[in-house]
Every structure is written in C-alpha cells, then in structure tokens.
Design a protein around this motif. Structure first.
Motif, short mmCIF file in Angstrom:
data_model
loop_
_atom_site.label_atom_id
_atom_site.label_comp_id
_atom_site.label_asym_id
_atom_site.label_seq_id
_atom_site.Cartn_x
_atom_site.Cartn_y
_atom_site.Cartn_z
N ASP A 20 -4.11 2.76 -8.76
CA ASP A 20 -5.05 3.34 -7.80
C ASP A 20 -5.34 4.79 -8.16
OD1 ASP A 20 -6.53 3.99 -5.53
OD2 ASP A 20 -5.04 3.23 -4.10
N ARG A 78 -0.12 8.90 2.85
CA ARG A 78 1.15 9.09 3.54
C ARG A 78 1.78 10.46 3.24
NH1 ARG A 78 5.05 5.15 1.94
NH2 ARG A 78 6.18 5.67 3.82
N LYS A 79 1.88 11.24 4.28
CA LYS A 79 2.35 12.63 4.11
C LYS A 79 3.79 12.73 3.61
CE LYS A 79 -0.75 14.50 7.64
NZ LYS A 79 -1.12 13.28 8.39
N SER A 105 -5.99 -1.86 6.59
CA SER A 105 -5.67 -1.10 7.80
C SER A 105 -6.71 -0.03 8.12
CB SER A 105 -4.27 -0.48 7.68
OG SER A 105 -4.08 0.14 6.44
N ASN A 106 -7.69 0.14 7.22
CA ASN A 106 -8.75 1.12 7.49
C ASN A 106 -9.47 0.84 8.81
OD1 ASN A 106 -8.14 1.78 4.86
ND2 ASN A 106 -10.17 1.37 4.02
N ASN A 111 -7.70 -0.08 -9.75
CA ASN A 111 -8.25 0.27 -8.44
C ASN A 111 -8.78 1.70 -8.50
OD1 ASN A 111 -8.87 0.31 -5.74
ND2 ASN A 111 -6.76 0.38 -5.01
N ILE A 121 -4.82 -5.02 0.56
CA ILE A 121 -3.94 -3.89 0.31
C ILE A 121 -3.41 -3.51 1.69
CG2 ILE A 121 -3.76 -1.52 -0.56
CD1 ILE A 121 -6.32 -2.12 -2.22
N ARG A 159 -2.39 0.17 16.59
CA ARG A 159 -3.06 -0.29 15.37
C ARG A 159 -2.53 -1.61 14.83
NH1 ARG A 159 -3.43 4.21 11.00
NH2 ARG A 159 -4.66 2.56 10.04
N MET A 173 -9.16 -5.44 0.19
CA MET A 173 -9.63 -4.28 0.95
C MET A 173 -8.44 -3.52 1.53
SD MET A 173 -11.31 -6.03 4.27
CE MET A 173 -10.42 -6.92 5.47
N GLY A 174 -8.66 -2.26 1.83
CA GLY A 174 -7.66 -1.47 2.53
C GLY A 174 -7.71 -1.96 3.97
N GLU A 180 0.79 -1.24 0.00
CA GLU A 180 0.00 0.00 0.00
C GLU A 180 0.82 1.29 0.00
OE1 GLU A 180 -2.09 0.01 3.82
OE2 GLU A 180 -0.36 0.92 4.81
N ASN A 223 1.69 5.78 -1.96
CA ASN A 223 0.40 6.48 -1.90
C ASN A 223 0.49 7.79 -1.12
OD1 ASN A 223 -2.24 7.32 -1.49
ND2 ASN A 223 -3.03 5.25 -1.21
N ASP A 252 -14.14 -5.36 -3.34
CA ASP A 252 -13.74 -4.72 -2.08
C ASP A 252 -15.01 -4.48 -1.26
OD1 ASP A 252 -13.05 -2.95 -0.04
OD2 ASP A 252 -11.56 -1.91 -1.25
#
Ligand code: THG
Length: 289
Positions: free
Chosen positions: A99, A36-37, A220-221, A120, A249, A229, A217-218, A29, A32, A184
C-alpha cells in the motif's frame, strides 16, 4: 454477464485464491501508520514490535493477505516500507498487499518480495497508469485499481464503471490480464452522504456484471465519523459481499466484522459444511477460557 475471475496471490510456496465462489479473503488493514496513530508513533521510534504483533494477530484472526503501508510523514518511505515488509515476512507467510503511492518504495518492496504480490494501488490518472502498470508487469504482480481519475472520484456508479473499464483496458495493453486487476469501487463515509454506501454497492454490481473481476475496498471507510462503527461496518460488510465484494481491506480483530464475514460466506454457500464457521467459533471459545 461476465464469468467470475480468479486472482491468485502468493508468498514463497503459499498461495491464496480470490474468487467469488470461494471464501471471502480478508486483507488485514492494521499495518498502516496513516490510518492508525499508535502505529505511526511506533514507526517514528523505530519500534517494529507492534508491526510484528499486528501481523501475527491478524493472520490468527483469519486474514489471509496483509496490507502493508509505511507512510510516515518526513520518513524515507523507500527504506521504511522495505523494513516493515521484512518484519512482517519474518513472522507470517501470507501474501502481501503493498500500500504505497511512492513508485520507488513500491519497486524496492517488490524487489525483496518472493511471490506474486498485490499492488495497492493504481488509479485512472494518466500519471498513475504510466508509472504503476509497467512496474506491476515487470514484477508479475496483481493490482488494485481505484475508480478515480484526473477528474477526481466520479459521483455516479456509471461513471465509476467507466474508470474501471479504462483500468482494465490499460492493464491489458501492458500485458496484465483481467484476472490480475482487482477493482476498488471506493467506499466513502455515509456520515457525510447517506447515499454513499448505496453508490458503492451499485458500482460493485455494475462492475461485476460487466467484468466479473474481484472487488476490494477500505470497508470501514463507510462509517467514518459515525457512532457505533462496528455495527455499521459488519452489516455493510454482509451486504457488500452479497453484492460482489471478494477481498475487503478490513480489521479482522473486530469480532463483529470477523463473524459477519464468516456468517455471510456460510449464508452464500461459500463455507463447505460450515467448517470455517465452526472452527472460528471454537477459536473464540478457547480464547475466552
Ligand atoms: N482502498 C484501498 N486501500 C486502502 C483504503 C481504501 N488503504 C488504506 C485504507 N483505505 C484502509 N486501511 C485502513 C487502515 C486502518 C484504519 C482504517 C483503514 C484504522 N483507522 C482507525 C479508525 O478507523 O478508527 C483510526 C484510529 C487510529 O488512529 O487508530 O484503523 O479505501 N485500496
């Protein structure tokens, strides 16, 4: 009960099979800027070293597909997504999961990609179906279909199943076979609703029983806004794989998540002679030396 579908992705001469009887496919993932800042800051500077390093590290950690997202506010996504893809393809040779919500950027990316990519994503909204499905057919790509439509994200598993059915049917109308549709079920944070994780699991169960399709699926959402987490993510990963998740993902660099995937695969008979588990152990040990 429906038979389990097999999705085959490729990049040049390499291919990856996604199938419920085979190993779980980790879709890395990390490339992105939306999530991710640090990636966002690097891409704004025109610095692609972080993207290349993230590609290499994720593949080394066991990702066999990489998600590539280049959504930088204010930037030209058509050019940027293609550039990020080129950088990734210059250092690794795994299939890519493209994505983007921008059809022009998607098409440009598919034009330069050699092989069968995973798009995606598409969702049940009319506009999305009409735009993305013809592109997927033209380039022979597989698609991720999100269980949401013009009315938003359905609250119940039964209603999400309906959207999955619509996605599969509409894809078929465009000549995209069911094995090329990865669904998803939508993972939402349990921080806002403690039953959100369960809703997603029930959705997976219904969709797999009905269509046997691959599920992404994402992953870690589900833990957004919660402390510690990695423990939530790794435990949920195990439960979701048992329920039918085949290609999460996720971040393969997090040891708890990575080992949860491998341990679950072995527990479910998806790791012949435990070879992947043992190999991963040796790799971690070597990295510590
Ligand atoms: N479904 C599908 N595609 C998706 C998602 C999904 N793509 C995007 C996203 N959700 C999954 N990808 C990411 C990528 C990175 C991060 C999370 C999800 C991430 N987030 C940091 C975190 O969680 O702590 C943010 C912190 C930071 O700024 O670095 O790394 O659901 N089909």
């Amino acid at each position: 009960m429906s038979e389990n579908q097999k999705t085959i992705l490729s990049f040049k001469d390499k291919s990856v099979e996604i199938h419920r009887d085979g190993p779980t496919v980790m879709i890395g993932e990390r490339i992105n800027p939306t999530g991710r800042k640090v990636v966002l800051a690097a891409l704004k500077e025109g610095d692609f070293e972080m993207v290349r390093q993230d590609a290499i590290k994720q593949v080394e950690a066991g990702a066999t597909v990489l998600d590539v997202n280049a959504g930088v506010p204010g930037a030209d996504e058509v050019a940027l997504l293609s550039q990020v893809m080129q950088e990734v393809m210059s250092v690794v040779d795994v299939p890519l999961c493209i994505d983007t919500a921008n059809p022009q950027a998607l098409e440009a990316a598919l034009k330069l990609y050699e092989g069968k990519a995973l798009i995606n994503s598409v969702n049940g909204e009319e506009k999305s179906l009409e735009t993305v499905l013809p592109i997927a057919k033209e380039y022979g790509a597989a698609i991720i279909g999100l269980c949401m439509d013009d009315d938003g994200i359905p609250a119940t598993p039964e209603l999400r199943l309906k959207v999955a059915e619509k996605l599969i049917e509409r894809a078929a109308k465009y000549g995209i076979p069911v094995e090329d549709v990865v669904i998803d079920p939508l993972a939402m944070t349990m921080g806002a609703d403690h039953t959100a994780g369960l809703t997603t699991l029930k959705t997976i169960e219904l969709i797999v029983a009905e269509f046997g399709v691959n599920i992404t699926m994402g992953a870690s959402n589900i833990s957004f806004g919660m402390p510690d987490r990695k423990y939530l993510n790794s435990t949920y990963m195990a439960v979701a794989i048992h329920t039918g998740l085949t290609c999460p993902i996720t971040n393969p660099l997090v040891t708890e998540i990575n080992t949860a995937v491998l341990a679950t695969d072995l527990s479910l008979g998806k790791d012949e002679y435990g070879m992947r588990w043992i190999k991963a152990f040796r790799k971690r040990k070597k990295a510590q030396e």
